[in-house]
Design a protein around this motif. Structure first.
Motif, short mmCIF file in Angstrom:
data_model
loop_
_atom_site.label_atom_id
_atom_site.label_comp_id
_atom_site.label_asym_id
_atom_site.label_seq_id
_atom_site.Cartn_x
_atom_site.Cartn_y
_atom_site.Cartn_z
N PHE A 63 12.24 22.85 17.29
CA PHE A 63 11.01 23.12 16.85
C PHE A 63 10.44 24.11 18.00
O PHE A 63 9.58 23.64 18.63
CB PHE A 63 10.23 21.98 16.56
CG PHE A 63 10.68 21.08 15.73
CD1 PHE A 63 9.81 21.28 14.22
CD2 PHE A 63 11.47 19.92 15.84
CE1 PHE A 63 10.41 20.44 13.23
CE2 PHE A 63 11.96 19.31 14.80
CZ PHE A 63 11.51 19.39 13.43
N PRO A 64 11.18 25.31 18.41
CA PRO A 64 10.65 26.02 19.44
C PRO A 64 9.11 26.60 19.21
O PRO A 64 8.44 27.11 20.38
CB PRO A 64 11.63 27.09 19.32
CG PRO A 64 12.18 27.40 17.84
CD PRO A 64 12.03 26.09 17.42
N THR A 66 0.77 -1.33 0.04
CA THR A 66 0.05 0.08 0.05
C THR A 66 0.82 1.34 0.08
O THR A 66 1.54 1.44 0.89
CB THR A 66 -0.89 -0.10 1.15
OG1 THR A 66 -1.75 -1.26 1.64
CG2 THR A 66 -1.95 1.14 1.07
N VAL A 67 0.75 2.07 -1.23
CA VAL A 67 1.43 3.34 -1.26
C VAL A 67 0.61 4.26 -0.05
O VAL A 67 -0.39 4.33 0.02
CB VAL A 67 1.43 3.89 -2.43
CG1 VAL A 67 2.08 5.28 -2.38
CG2 VAL A 67 2.18 3.07 -3.52
N ASN A 68 1.43 5.04 0.73
CA ASN A 68 0.73 6.02 1.68
C ASN A 68 1.02 7.52 1.07
O ASN A 68 2.41 7.72 0.64
CB ASN A 68 1.25 5.70 2.94
CG ASN A 68 0.70 6.62 4.14
OD1 ASN A 68 -0.48 6.58 4.15
ND2 ASN A 68 1.38 7.56 4.61
N LEU A 69 0.20 8.20 1.33
CA LEU A 69 0.41 9.83 0.92
C LEU A 69 -0.53 10.35 2.15
O LEU A 69 -1.61 10.09 2.49
CB LEU A 69 -0.47 10.21 -0.49
CG LEU A 69 -0.25 11.45 -0.67
CD1 LEU A 69 0.89 12.10 -0.94
CD2 LEU A 69 -1.13 11.55 -2.01
N SER A 70 0.20 11.37 2.82
CA SER A 70 -0.26 12.14 3.98
C SER A 70 0.26 13.49 4.01
O SER A 70 0.96 13.81 3.62
CB SER A 70 0.24 11.46 5.36
OG SER A 70 0.09 10.09 5.48
N PRO A 71 -1.08 14.32 4.31
CA PRO A 71 -0.79 15.64 4.31
C PRO A 71 -0.22 16.09 6.04
O PRO A 71 -0.68 15.33 6.77
CB PRO A 71 -2.21 16.46 4.18
CG PRO A 71 -3.09 15.20 4.71
CD PRO A 71 -2.50 13.99 4.37
N LYS A 72 0.70 16.95 6.01
CA LYS A 72 1.03 17.30 7.18
C LYS A 72 1.11 19.02 7.22
O LYS A 72 1.16 19.60 6.43
CB LYS A 72 2.66 17.13 7.14
CG LYS A 72 2.94 15.54 7.04
CD LYS A 72 2.60 14.49 8.15
CE LYS A 72 2.79 13.33 7.98
NZ LYS A 72 2.11 12.57 9.02
N GLY A 73 0.74 19.30 8.51
CA GLY A 73 0.86 20.75 8.71
C GLY A 73 1.06 21.21 10.15
O GLY A 73 1.87 20.41 10.81
N LEU A 74 0.24 22.13 10.54
CA LEU A 74 0.53 22.54 11.97
C LEU A 74 1.71 23.37 12.08
O LEU A 74 2.81 23.04 12.10
CB LEU A 74 0.66 21.59 13.17
CG LEU A 74 -0.66 20.87 13.26
CD1 LEU A 74 -0.54 19.58 14.62
CD2 LEU A 74 -1.71 21.75 13.60
N THR A 75 1.49 24.79 12.17
CA THR A 75 2.72 25.52 12.00
C THR A 75 3.58 25.59 13.17
O THR A 75 3.44 25.14 14.44
CB THR A 75 2.03 27.02 12.39
OG1 THR A 75 1.21 27.21 11.22
CG2 THR A 75 3.12 28.04 12.39
N GLY A 76 5.09 25.24 12.71
CA GLY A 76 6.22 25.15 13.61
C GLY A 76 6.60 23.66 13.66
O GLY A 76 7.41 23.15 14.23
N SER A 77 5.90 22.86 12.94
CA SER A 77 6.11 21.37 12.93
C SER A 77 7.09 21.02 11.79
O SER A 77 7.30 19.83 11.79
CB SER A 77 4.84 20.65 12.97
OG SER A 77 4.22 20.58 11.77
#
Length: 195
Positions: A113-114, A34-45
């Motif tokens: 990651f302050p 299974t190929v995985n594709l994920s969105p990532k976000g959250l400012t500062g991460s």
């Protein structure tokens, strides 16, 4: 239309660091995996560590496909799109490694990651990616979309967890310790944080 870059610096780094969302793609070695594709976000991460190394915080979620694939073969692609301003797509193809909470490198990486409080999000690991190929392309087909703000739901959900309850949560989920394809995922019980 596309250009290969030797390093992540200058306008390329500025563009990457300005984007509020990016995507990760991984896959197991098995041809039918299974190929995985994920969105990532959250400012500062997300952080550019140096000209060929980036890292992001891996938070609690419903599965651990990226971790499982990286543990098996290390292959990962990160992608950023310009949803505002001039069109652009940047991809970093490379090798990734999950650095878990009990790893001696973890405290030093986390200190990079302050601008985010990882205790609110069920931090599982820091994913470190070493770039092997860095390319940008036109992005003409990417639509304009406006960023409003980060959702606060993730922090609200996981801020109430401690190490023990977070481990219990992960243990109950079907695809945290083992991927969809049966690969080892997140080591459980969750190791205590070294910070």
């Amino acid at each position: 239309m596309g250009k290969t870059h030797e390093r992540i610096d200058g306008r390329l780094r500025t563009f990457i660091e300005a984007q509020p969302v990016f995507f990760t793609a991984t896959a197991p070695l098995a041809a039918d995996g299974t190929v995985n594709l994920s969105p990532k976000g959250l400012t500062g991460s997300f952080m550019v560590l140096d000209e060929l190394t980036v890292a992001y915080l891996d938070f609690a979620g419903s599965n651990a496909e990226t971790i499982a694939h990286l543990r098996e073969n290390g292959r990962i692609t990160l992608m950023w799109c310009a949803f505002q301003g001039p069109p652009n797509i940047v991809r970093v193809h490379g090798r990734g490694e999950p650095v878990f909470r009990d790893d001696p490198r973890f405290p030093e990486l986390l200190a990079r990651f302050p601008d985010i409080d990882p205790t609110q999000h069920g931090l599982r690991a820091v994913i470190v990616v070493t770039a092997e190929l860095v390319r940008d392309t036109c992005g003409y087909g990417v639509p304009f979309m406006a960023y409003e703000e980060d959702r606060d739901l993730h922090g609200k959900r996981f801020a109430r967890e401690d190490d023990a309850s977070l481990s219990a949560y992960f243990t109950k989920k079907e695809h945290i310790a083992t991927s969809l394809d049966g690969l080892p995922g997140l080591p459980l019980p969750l190791p205590p944080s070294t910070v």
